[in-house]
Design an enzyme around this catalytic site. Sequence first.
Site, mmCIF file in Angstrom:
data_model
loop_
_atom_site.group_PDB
_atom_site.id
_atom_site.type_symbol
_atom_site.label_atom_id
_atom_site.label_comp_id
_atom_site.label_asym_id
_atom_site.label_seq_id
_atom_site.Cartn_x
_atom_site.Cartn_y
_atom_site.Cartn_z
ATOM 1 N N ARG A 91 0.861 -1.181 0.000
ATOM 2 C CA ARG A 91 0.000 0.000 0.000
ATOM 3 C C ARG A 91 0.899 1.232 0.000
ATOM 4 N NH1 ARG A 91 -5.338 1.289 1.634
ATOM 5 N NH2 ARG A 91 -5.690 -0.939 1.972
ATOM 6 N N GLY A 92 0.608 2.163 -0.913
ATOM 7 C CA GLY A 92 1.409 3.376 -0.995
ATOM 8 C C GLY A 92 0.538 4.612 -0.988
ATOM 9 N N ASP A 140 12.509 8.111 -10.182
ATOM 10 C CA ASP A 140 12.325 7.685 -8.784
ATOM 11 C C ASP A 140 12.966 6.318 -8.561
ATOM 12 O OD1 ASP A 140 11.512 7.966 -6.155
ATOM 13 O OD2 ASP A 140 9.510 7.156 -6.493
ATOM 14 N N LYS A 177 -2.681 -3.838 -9.164
ATOM 15 C CA LYS A 177 -2.616 -2.538 -8.487
ATOM 16 C C LYS A 177 -3.894 -1.763 -8.773
ATOM 17 C CE LYS A 177 1.194 -0.040 -8.598
ATOM 18 N NZ LYS A 177 2.247 0.933 -9.056
#
Length: 400
Positions: free
Chosen positions: A13-14, A228, A34
């Site tokens: 979970r983000g 990233d 997702k």
Amino acid sequence: MEELYTLEREVGRGSYGVVFEGHMAKTGQKVAIKRLPCSNPECIELYLQELWAMRATAKNHVNVIALHSCLLQTGPRSLKPLKPGKLPLRLVETVLKGSVVGAQSEDRNDVQANIQRTTNSVSRLQDKTNTVQARAKLQEGPKSNSSNSMTPQRPSNRARKRVCQSREEQPGPLRCLALWLVMEYCDGGDLNQYLLSRPPDVQRNLSVVRQLCSAVSFLHSLGITHRDLKPDNVLVCMTPKGPVVKVADFGLSKMSEGVMDGGPTRQHFSSTCGSDFYMAPEVWGGLPYTAQADIFSLGVMFWAVLERITFLEEGSSEEQLGAYVSRGRWLMPLGEALWENAGLQLIIPVRFKRAPPLPPPPGRAVCSLLSDMLASDPDARPPAQQLESRLRSAVREDSH
């Protein structure tokens, strides 16, 4: 959803979504699914960037996560696959207008009823997921704390991740409730979990570094700048021939036009985004930057992997791989330190005592490559297309 895929349990979970372990209904193949809720135009823009980048990579490189399909949720139990090359126009319109686009012709009561049904449906899905997850935790027992008391900690006033400034969520009825990305499943966890749960191994570390060189070279040849790169965004698949690492999470990535003959892109970006410990100096300074910022992030990761350098985030007891500069009892990201002092000399390999067990330090040639990747001047860093050959040469030179 049940006709296409079966959700088993939540595995991650983000800030933007939830990842589930699942299976394809017809074949039983394990997949990662997702769910990205479409409630905010800025978040939707990130989702579309991720989808576009993953479609561009397709399944063409073993070290880049593969996208199987994308589904658009338009109702509590209504999902439709997106055709290859197509984007949901309502979501594109939302991004362009800067506000969530709803169905204006709908009756307000119908809209509220649809939202309530969606909420109830998601709640039932979460209840099922939480039950499975709780059962798994009971079977696993208490998780041991692997962090060492000597592991340096990140100061509390540091934000872990930098994302472009976004406006507050815009309320309104939703036609596109969520995007579901169906991807290959990686059973080895992320790079932090995989490497730090095992004793140091030089050949394993070099294998990881080689695979990451190959992945980033492939991405840059397609005009994709990840923006990233960090261990959290590198997943590991366990295979009979050994671990295969996969670069994932393309939400902050950018695609450049006009990449010719596989050459590196020179397009400049201006958004300050990424994660503190892996951001290049020019990103820290708010300057325009190119794909060479990825090379700096990769250099931070390589140094941390090869020497097993770790730190702790605030509120976490789990170690993370990452190199840094010590400022008394606090840590400063390399990019921030080099932005403040471009002439700063990094000590590679590290010469101060760290918590065992430690691998032997990298040789002189590999250290020279790391220094070049971590140069404060982006043009002094080697392009991604040279990294694999330079790494092979450095390892060969050090072995003699």
